[in-house]
Enzyme design. Structure first.
Site, PDB file in Angstrom:
ATOM      1  N   TYR A  96       0.861  -1.187   0.000  1.00 35.97           N
ATOM      2  CA  TYR A  96       0.000   0.000   0.000  1.00 35.97           C
ATOM      3  C   TYR A  96       0.891   1.229   0.000  1.00 35.97           C
ATOM      4  O   TYR A  96       1.563   1.524   0.983  1.00 35.97           O
ATOM      5  CB  TYR A  96      -0.917  -0.048   1.225  1.00 35.97           C
ATOM      6  CG  TYR A  96      -1.846   1.117   1.435  1.00 35.97           C
ATOM      7  CD1 TYR A  96      -2.096   2.079   0.454  1.00 35.97           C
ATOM      8  CD2 TYR A  96      -2.514   1.262   2.656  1.00 35.97           C
ATOM      9  CE1 TYR A  96      -2.957   3.129   0.671  1.00 35.97           C
ATOM     10  CE2 TYR A  96      -3.387   2.308   2.894  1.00 35.97           C
ATOM     11  CZ  TYR A  96      -3.604   3.240   1.897  1.00 35.97           C
ATOM     12  OH  TYR A  96      -4.465   4.290   2.122  1.00 35.97           O
ATOM     13  N   LYS A 121      -1.721  -1.499  -3.772  1.00 37.11           N
ATOM     14  CA  LYS A 121      -2.666  -0.389  -3.825  1.00 37.11           C
ATOM     15  C   LYS A 121      -1.845   0.862  -4.090  1.00 37.11           C
ATOM     16  O   LYS A 121      -1.066   1.290  -3.240  1.00 37.11           O
ATOM     17  CB  LYS A 121      -3.439  -0.261  -2.506  1.00 37.11           C
ATOM     18  CG  LYS A 121      -4.386   0.935  -2.462  1.00 37.11           C
ATOM     19  CD  LYS A 121      -5.081   1.061  -1.117  1.00 37.11           C
ATOM     20  CE  LYS A 121      -5.955   2.308  -1.079  1.00 37.11           C
ATOM     21  NZ  LYS A 121      -6.628   2.493   0.227  1.00 37.11           N
TER      22      LYS A 121
END
Length: 290
Positions: free
Chosen positions: A132, A160
């Site tokens: 992320y 992400k």
């Protein structure tokens, strides 16, 4: 492994405590409206102000309420590698389908430090792991070259990408090929990122408009690019409104206006200003959400 519209669900509070009843209702609301998977304890879930017991309890509640209807992904990132390993192990014990690991914040590690951090977690716990990258909140940018180094690890399955940069996301996809899946971390570029090869979005907007975000990703996968493009444009204004103050203040305020849960956030986050709340309310009326 994961695809489509994945909601980064809020953690509702009531007088300072996690509101389990409302959280369970939000999980059902998401699943009933076509969300493909749920992230518990991400940035939007205020993971940074949950203590360890609360953090794991929220994951347990979401996992229990989902009842296997959709995959549940647990946010287990930390700026302490040992803590991230601990949370990831605990999440695996709960039974989640995967974990989301934010880059270490505040420490400002080098790219080598980031590589070693993620490799240590991936070596320690056998569970699908999603990197992320959100430098606007963490102070460090996980560069495409580092992602490419990590992509070969069997437990690292996705990233992400929340830099807001279509260029950086494209560079990750160009370097990694099919070794790692990419998800948009910003609702306002989901469609362009999917056009470049992203598998979907880990969404804030889906908290209040799960069907619209799900319809967007579904249309893309069905090959109806015009419908997906139009939904992208149609949801742009409300997606931008989710960031008129620090996330998750606007989305929690929106959910409160919809009667879904309290707008309560934990310090150091503060309630939305009256001026911004009025702006948000006007936009929500445009979308017939209230």
């Amino acid at each position: 492994m994961f695809k489509g519209s994945i909601v980064a669900i809020v953690t509702p509070f009531n007088n300072g405590a996690v509101d389990e009843k409302k959280l369970r209702e939000l999980v059902d609301f998401q699943i009933e409206n076509g969300t493909d998977a749920i992230v518990a304890c991400g940035t939007t879930g205020e993971s940074s102000t949950l203590d360890n017991e609360e953090h794991l309890n929220v994951i347990k509640i979401v996992f229990d309420q989902a009842k296997g209807r959709v995959p549940v992904i647990a946010g287990t990132g930390s700026n302490s590698t040992a803590e991230a390993i601990h949370l990831t192990r605990e999440a695996k014990e709960i039974g989640v389908a995967g974990v989301l690991l934010v880059t270490p914040y505040y420490n400002k590690p080098t790219q080598e430090g980031l590589y070693l951090h993620y490799t240590a977690i991936a070596d320690a716990v056998e569970i699908p792991q999603i990197l992320y990258n959100v430098p606007g909140r963490t102070g460090v940018n996980l560069l495409p070259e580092t992602v490419a180094r990590l992509a070969g690890h069997k437990n690292i399955v996705a990233i992400k990408e929340a830099t807001g940069s279509l260029q950086q996301a494209s560079e990750v996809m160009a370097l990694c090929g099919d070794q790692i899946d990419v998800f948009s971390g910003d609702d306002f570029i989901t469609f362009p990122m999917m056009a470049c090869g992203a598998k979907g979005v880990i969404s804030v907007t889906a908290n209040i408009m799960p069907k619209a975000i799900g319809d967007l990703t579904d249309a893309f996968y069905a090959g109806d690019l015009e419908k997906a493009r139009q939904l992208h444009l149609d949801t742009l204004k409300i997606s931008n409104a989710m960031f008129i103050e620090s996330n998750p203040v606007p989305v929690k305020t929106a959910l409160a206006l919809m009667g879904k849960c309290s707008d309560e956030v934990r310090l150091p986050l503060a309630p939305m200003s009256a001026a911004n709340k009025a702006k948000l309310e006007a936009i929500m009326k445009e979308y017939k959400l209230i």
